[in-house]
Design a protein around this motif. Structure first.
Motif, PDB file in Angstrom:
ATOM      1  N   ASP A  74       4.939 120.227  52.797  1.00 55.35           N
ATOM      2  CA  ASP A  74       4.255 119.709  51.611  1.00 55.35           C
ATOM      3  C   ASP A  74       4.545 120.572  50.390  1.00 55.35           C
ATOM      4  OD1 ASP A  74       3.209 117.675  53.142  1.00 55.35           O
ATOM      5  OD2 ASP A  74       1.218 118.611  53.377  1.00 55.35           O
ATOM      6  N   ASP A  75       4.525 121.886  50.582  1.00 53.63           N
ATOM      7  CA  ASP A  75       4.845 122.795  49.473  1.00 53.63           C
ATOM      8  C   ASP A  75       6.276 122.575  48.992  1.00 53.63           C
ATOM      9  OD1 ASP A  75       2.319 123.865  49.600  1.00 53.63           O
ATOM     10  OD2 ASP A  75       2.933 125.727  50.614  1.00 53.63           O
ATOM     11  N   GLY A  76       7.184 122.357  49.924  1.00 57.04           N
ATOM     12  CA  GLY A  76       8.591 122.101  49.559  1.00 57.04           C
ATOM     13  C   GLY A  76       8.728 120.812  48.774  1.00 57.04           C
ATOM     14  N   LEU A  77       8.022 119.771  49.208  1.00 57.98           N
ATOM     15  CA  LEU A  77       8.073 118.493  48.485  1.00 57.98           C
ATOM     16  C   LEU A  77       7.479 118.624  47.082  1.00 57.98           C
ATOM     17  CD1 LEU A  77       7.118 116.007  51.350  1.00 57.98           C
ATOM     18  CD2 LEU A  77       9.374 116.352  50.302  1.00 57.98           C
ATOM     19  N   MET A  78       6.379 119.372  46.981  1.00 60.22           N
ATOM     20  CA  MET A  78       5.759 119.578  45.673  1.00 60.22           C
ATOM     21  C   MET A  78       6.693 120.378  44.758  1.00 60.22           C
ATOM     22  SD  MET A  78       1.987 121.109  44.749  1.00 60.22           S
ATOM     23  CE  MET A  78       2.373 122.761  45.307  1.00 60.22           C
ATOM     24  N   LEU A  79       7.333 121.379  45.311  1.00 56.68           N
ATOM     25  CA  LEU A  79       8.282 122.179  44.534  1.00 56.68           C
ATOM     26  C   LEU A  79       9.458 121.326  44.081  1.00 56.68           C
ATOM     27  CD1 LEU A  79       9.057 124.972  43.489  1.00 56.68           C
ATOM     28  CD2 LEU A  79      10.129 125.422  45.697  1.00 56.68           C
ATOM     29  N   GLN A  80       9.925 120.451  44.942  1.00 58.94           N
ATOM     30  CA  GLN A  80      11.026 119.556  44.592  1.00 58.94           C
ATOM     31  C   GLN A  80      10.607 118.614  43.452  1.00 58.94           C
ATOM     32  OE1 GLN A  80      12.275 116.966  47.764  1.00 58.94           O
ATOM     33  NE2 GLN A  80      14.233 116.521  46.808  1.00 58.94           N
ATOM     34  N   ALA A  81       9.399 118.068  43.536  1.00 64.21           N
ATOM     35  CA  ALA A  81       8.906 117.176  42.478  1.00 64.21           C
ATOM     36  C   ALA A  81       8.764 117.928  41.156  1.00 64.21           C
ATOM     37  CB  ALA A  81       7.571 116.567  42.896  1.00 64.21           C
ATOM     38  N   ASN A  82       8.244 119.151  41.221  1.00 72.77           N
ATOM     39  CA  ASN A  82       8.103 119.949  39.997  1.00 72.77           C
ATOM     40  C   ASN A  82       9.471 120.256  39.386  1.00 72.77           C
ATOM     41  OD1 ASN A  82       5.339 119.990  40.218  1.00 72.77           O
ATOM     42  ND2 ASN A  82       5.246 122.009  41.159  1.00 72.77           N
ATOM     43  N   THR A  83      10.433 120.567  40.228  1.00 70.59           N
ATOM     44  CA  THR A  83      11.785 120.852  39.751  1.00 70.59           C
ATOM     45  C   THR A  83      12.387 119.622  39.092  1.00 70.59           C
ATOM     46  OG1 THR A  83      12.074 122.471  41.522  1.00 70.59           O
ATOM     47  CG2 THR A  83      14.059 121.686  40.447  1.00 70.59           C
ATOM     48  N   GLN A  84      12.197 118.465  39.685  1.00 69.85           N
ATOM     49  CA  GLN A  84      12.716 117.231  39.098  1.00 69.85           C
ATOM     50  C   GLN A  84      12.052 116.949  37.751  1.00 69.85           C
ATOM     51  OE1 GLN A  84      12.092 114.367  42.218  1.00 69.85           O
ATOM     52  NE2 GLN A  84      14.055 114.807  43.199  1.00 69.85           N
ATOM     53  N   ALA A  85      10.770 117.227  37.638  1.00 69.46           N
ATOM     54  CA  ALA A  85      10.071 117.023  36.365  1.00 69.46           C
ATOM     55  C   ALA A  85      10.621 117.968  35.303  1.00 69.46           C
ATOM     56  CB  ALA A  85       8.567 117.240  36.550  1.00 69.46           C
ATOM     57  N   ILE A  86      10.882 119.199  35.689  1.00 69.25           N
ATOM     58  CA  ILE A  86      11.439 120.167  34.728  1.00 69.25           C
ATOM     59  C   ILE A  86      12.834 119.736  34.289  1.00 69.25           C
ATOM     60  CG2 ILE A  86      12.300 122.535  34.519  1.00 69.25           C
ATOM     61  CD1 ILE A  86       9.906 123.386  36.279  1.00 69.25           C
ATOM     62  N   VAL A  87      13.640 119.277  35.227  1.00 74.45           N
ATOM     63  CA  VAL A  87      14.990 118.806  34.888  1.00 74.45           C
ATOM     64  C   VAL A  87      14.902 117.624  33.927  1.00 74.45           C
ATOM     65  CG1 VAL A  87      17.041 117.668  35.845  1.00 74.45           C
ATOM     66  CG2 VAL A  87      16.108 119.691  36.960  1.00 74.45           C
ATOM     67  N   GLN A  88      13.970 116.712  34.163  1.00 74.64           N
ATOM     68  CA  GLN A  88      13.805 115.551  33.272  1.00 74.64           C
ATOM     69  C   GLN A  88      13.408 115.999  31.870  1.00 74.64           C
ATOM     70  OE1 GLN A  88      14.607 112.415  33.757  1.00 74.64           O
ATOM     71  NE2 GLN A  88      13.960 111.903  31.694  1.00 74.64           N
ATOM     72  N   LYS A  89      12.503 116.968  31.788  1.00 77.06           N
ATOM     73  CA  LYS A  89      12.097 117.481  30.474  1.00 77.06           C
ATOM     74  C   LYS A  89      13.274 118.135  29.770  1.00 77.06           C
ATOM     75  CE  LYS A  89       7.210 118.134  31.494  1.00 77.06           C
ATOM     76  NZ  LYS A  89       6.122 119.085  31.691  1.00 77.06           N
ATOM     77  N   LEU A  90      14.097 118.862  30.521  1.00 77.54           N
ATOM     78  CA  LEU A  90      15.277 119.493  29.922  1.00 77.54           C
ATOM     79  C   LEU A  90      16.252 118.443  29.390  1.00 77.54           C
ATOM     80  CD1 LEU A  90      15.987 122.431  32.398  1.00 77.54           C
ATOM     81  CD2 LEU A  90      15.168 122.602  30.045  1.00 77.54           C
ATOM     82  N   VAL A  91      16.423 117.368  30.119  1.00 77.52           N
ATOM     83  CA  VAL A  91      17.296 116.281  29.667  1.00 77.52           C
ATOM     84  C   VAL A  91      16.753 115.685  28.366  1.00 77.52           C
ATOM     85  CG1 VAL A  91      18.068 113.936  30.233  1.00 77.52           C
ATOM     86  CG2 VAL A  91      18.251 115.757  31.930  1.00 77.52           C
ATOM     87  N   GLU A  92      15.443 115.479  28.304  1.00 82.89           N
ATOM     88  CA  GLU A  92      14.836 114.928  27.096  1.00 82.89           C
ATOM     89  C   GLU A  92      14.998 115.879  25.911  1.00 82.89           C
ATOM     90  OE1 GLU A  92      10.805 114.159  28.223  1.00 82.89           O
ATOM     91  OE2 GLU A  92      11.352 112.544  29.597  1.00 82.89           O
TER      92      GLU A  92
END
Length: 119
Positions: free
Chosen positions: A35-53
């Motif tokens: 669960d921690d790994g999945l949450m970390l993956q989701a947070n990383t994807q959100a950060i990548v999306q913000k960087l793209v924006e």
């Protein structure tokens, strides 16, 4: 020998029971890590999306600044042209007076300034 075998058997049963009791806790821990790994993956994807924006916004800002700079350069060029035209107009106003006189050196200088102003 039989006592030793019984001791070993009891010890094996005890260790087996303890191992079986630890399995559910270990599985629970594995689930939490997953669960921690999945949450970390989701947070990383959100950060990548913000960087793209942010990158897209920055690119638009750079394009806007480039167009503003181009306008500035054209305005500076126009201001220089107008300044040269103003100086040439003043020179044209004074040319009649210069040619009405007899000072050839002044006439030559005036013509040279007009020539430089027209280039």
């Amino acid at each position: 020998l039989q006592l030793l075998a019984e001791d070993i058997s009891v010890s094996l049963e005890d260790h087996s029971r303890q191992a079986l009791q630890r399995i559910p806790r270990a599985l629970g821990e594995v689930g939490r890590v997953k669960d921690d790994g999945l949450m970390l993956q989701a947070n990383t994807q959100a950060i990548v999306q913000k960087l793209v924006e942010v990158e897209a916004t920055s690119a638009r800002s750079v394009e806007l600044l480039a167009s503003v700079d181009a306008v500035k350069l054209r305005m500076e060029s126009a201001a220089n042209t107008m300044s040269e035209a103003s100086g040439l107009a003043e020179l044209m106003d004074s040319v009649e007076e210069v040619f009405a006189g007899s000072d050839l050196k002044l006439m030559a200088n005036t013509l040279a300034r007009m020539r430089r102003g027209l280039k």
